[in-house]
Design an enzyme around this catalytic site. Sequence first.
Site, mmCIF file in Angstrom:
data_model
loop_
_atom_site.group_PDB
_atom_site.id
_atom_site.type_symbol
_atom_site.label_atom_id
_atom_site.label_comp_id
_atom_site.label_asym_id
_atom_site.label_seq_id
_atom_site.Cartn_x
_atom_site.Cartn_y
_atom_site.Cartn_z
ATOM 1 N N HIS A 165 30.698 0.209 28.123
ATOM 2 C CA HIS A 165 31.434 0.977 29.202
ATOM 3 C C HIS A 165 32.586 1.733 28.719
ATOM 4 O O HIS A 165 33.082 0.947 28.029
ATOM 5 C CB HIS A 165 31.794 0.269 30.620
ATOM 6 C CG HIS A 165 32.039 1.285 31.475
ATOM 7 N ND1 HIS A 165 33.269 1.642 31.851
ATOM 8 C CD2 HIS A 165 31.208 1.610 32.689
ATOM 9 C CE1 HIS A 165 33.059 2.370 32.967
ATOM 10 N NE2 HIS A 165 31.770 2.455 33.296
ATOM 11 N N GLU B 30 24.422 -0.719 35.350
ATOM 12 C CA GLU B 30 22.865 -0.105 35.525
ATOM 13 C C GLU B 30 21.990 -0.977 35.146
ATOM 14 O O GLU B 30 21.015 -1.011 35.800
ATOM 15 C CB GLU B 30 23.028 0.947 34.495
ATOM 16 C CG GLU B 30 24.182 2.126 34.487
ATOM 17 C CD GLU B 30 23.607 3.048 35.619
ATOM 18 O OE1 GLU B 30 23.097 2.789 36.681
ATOM 19 O OE2 GLU B 30 23.796 4.290 35.182
HETATM 20 N N1 ACO Z 1 24.519 -0.659 22.477
HETATM 21 C C1 ACO Z 1 24.627 -0.381 21.286
HETATM 22 N N2 ACO Z 1 26.201 -0.069 20.897
HETATM 23 C C2 ACO Z 1 27.026 0.514 21.829
HETATM 24 C C3 ACO Z 1 26.589 0.495 22.846
HETATM 25 C C4 ACO Z 1 25.341 -0.118 23.588
HETATM 26 N N3 ACO Z 1 24.939 0.019 24.702
HETATM 27 N N4 ACO Z 1 27.690 0.955 23.685
HETATM 28 C C5 ACO Z 1 28.651 1.057 22.631
HETATM 29 N N5 ACO Z 1 28.204 0.747 21.585
HETATM 30 C C6 ACO Z 1 28.764 1.138 20.289
HETATM 31 C C7 ACO Z 1 28.853 2.210 19.576
HETATM 32 O O1 ACO Z 1 27.672 2.304 18.766
HETATM 33 C C8 ACO Z 1 30.041 2.373 18.760
HETATM 34 O O2 ACO Z 1 29.837 1.559 17.628
HETATM 35 P P1 ACO Z 1 30.600 1.990 16.363
HETATM 36 O O3 ACO Z 1 32.078 1.957 16.492
HETATM 37 O O4 ACO Z 1 30.112 0.858 15.271
HETATM 38 O O5 ACO Z 1 30.018 3.243 16.153
HETATM 39 C C9 ACO Z 1 31.173 1.509 19.778
HETATM 40 O O6 ACO Z 1 30.469 0.627 20.440
HETATM 41 C C10 ACO Z 1 31.898 2.489 20.653
HETATM 42 O O7 ACO Z 1 30.983 3.402 21.407
HETATM 43 P P2 ACO Z 1 31.263 4.715 22.074
HETATM 44 O O8 ACO Z 1 30.171 5.697 22.215
HETATM 45 O O9 ACO Z 1 32.794 5.355 21.249
HETATM 46 O O10 ACO Z 1 31.897 4.160 23.530
HETATM 47 P P3 ACO Z 1 32.128 4.879 24.803
HETATM 48 O O11 ACO Z 1 33.155 4.341 25.489
HETATM 49 O O12 ACO Z 1 32.002 6.266 24.502
HETATM 50 O O13 ACO Z 1 30.741 4.686 25.395
HETATM 51 C C11 ACO Z 1 28.860 4.423 26.879
HETATM 52 C C12 ACO Z 1 30.427 4.288 26.609
HETATM 53 C C13 ACO Z 1 28.452 5.777 26.757
HETATM 54 C C14 ACO Z 1 28.611 4.089 28.233
HETATM 55 C C15 ACO Z 1 28.169 3.470 25.847
HETATM 56 O O14 ACO Z 1 28.641 2.135 25.997
HETATM 57 C C16 ACO Z 1 26.693 3.503 25.946
HETATM 58 O O15 ACO Z 1 26.138 4.723 25.614
HETATM 59 N N6 ACO Z 1 26.022 2.774 26.672
HETATM 60 C C17 ACO Z 1 24.658 2.829 26.951
HETATM 61 C C18 ACO Z 1 24.182 3.834 27.913
HETATM 62 C C19 ACO Z 1 24.762 3.091 29.327
HETATM 63 O O16 ACO Z 1 24.283 1.908 29.785
HETATM 64 N N7 ACO Z 1 25.328 3.984 30.263
HETATM 65 C C20 ACO Z 1 25.569 3.602 31.455
HETATM 66 C C21 ACO Z 1 27.105 3.476 31.664
HETATM 67 S S1 ACO Z 1 27.693 2.831 33.235
HETATM 68 C C22 ACO Z 1 27.695 4.409 34.129
HETATM 69 O O17 ACO Z 1 27.803 5.458 33.640
HETATM 70 C C23 ACO Z 1 27.666 4.394 35.544
#
Ligand code: ACO
Length: 382
Positions: A268, A323
Amino acid sequence: MSDPTAVPSSPAPAKAAPAVDERPYSPGLEGVVGAESTIGLVDGKNGRLLYRGYPIGQLVQKGTYGEVADLLWTGEWHPGATLPPEPVPPAVMSALRELPRDAHPMDALRTAVSVWGATQRLSWPPTPEQARALTAFSPSALAAFGRLRLGLEPVEPDTSLELAAGFLQQLTDMAPDPVAARALDAYFVVGAEHGLNASTFTARVITSTRSDIASAVCGAIGALKGPLHGGAPSEVVNQLHEIGSPERAEAWVREAIGRGDRIMGFGHRVYRAYDPRAAALRVVAEGMGTNAEWLEMAVKVEDVVLRVLAELKPGRVLSTNVEYYAAAVLQGIGLPPELFPSVFALARHAGWTAHAIEQVSANKLIRPDMRYTGPLERALPA
Ligand code: ACO
């Protein structure tokens, strides 16, 4: 005589390079404060979520969506506040009938809100009455499309029901099961508001231009459609289906992360702790007593995913987000996964519209700056 269509030639490129733009840039606006709000506190560090000061766990236990939506719009807790479903205006029904049956339900909902807006002559600024009318209309429109896409005729809302129950009644044309209706109402409460997320920000940007509440919600639905925001719960179902059994979870997760994939339902932008909404929905899912086998598998897989993410992504706390257990609740109610994102959008109407109302209280056009990184001025080839 000079050519009247000639465009004045641009001045010769400046010889001195412009000063380097050193203003701070935050990709994704992470860490940037974009608004002040009294609506909801998302305390990412401590895994805490408050609506107007009230903890989400208490609101789910003791409140209804009608009471919570009213709280978000007015700032006051009015016990017994109700929110029955509104009928779908004929213009909206005609538009829904024209859509292809396989249209994405989020597109259908966005279309319905757009047509609804065109029938309402909405004045600016947005009001709690407009918010209430729109929030009460959308479930009826989505239920209508939910039936049309299956070749079934829409049914009129039973206005003696509350919104979540009324949605189920219009979707199924049956008296709603009280356990399912209560679970969906709890889901609506949990999904109602969450600070300045992408879709709420979109709603505030649109409102800041003095556009109307329906336009704000149309934009917000568009933002929520993306899988990184609101599209995850249906992906969670697919993911668990692919994993198949808890024993296969570890290998599946390692392989997915190795490919650079995201594990849906985890991570998140704000929470660096267990998402309190996931905790609340897990309790709701367990209390439903349906889908026990699926839920047991989800709990086991969650443990594995959390352990593997901690090992493979040690730089960032990646915990369960809303989610993951939203999928369990919506699946337990018996809703088809294709409708999950749009049902989330129904819940979020209260928050979007509360933010639209709040935006106008100290309105300033939202218009961030940009750092230009393209070529400096140059002449077109002769
Ligand atoms: N699975 C694996 N790796 C992840 C995940 C995940 N679910 N979420 C973040 N990471 C990793 C990224 O790959 C990245 O790794 P790196 O630094 O080695 O490249 C690091 O964590 C940071 O990721 P960002 O994308 O910069 O983090 P951000 O805060 O932008 O992401 C997000 C938030 C988009 C929700 C992300 O965690 C994600 O894509 N989750 C999966 C989709 C999901 O469950 N969405 C629902 C969110 S809740 C809502 O909106 C109601």
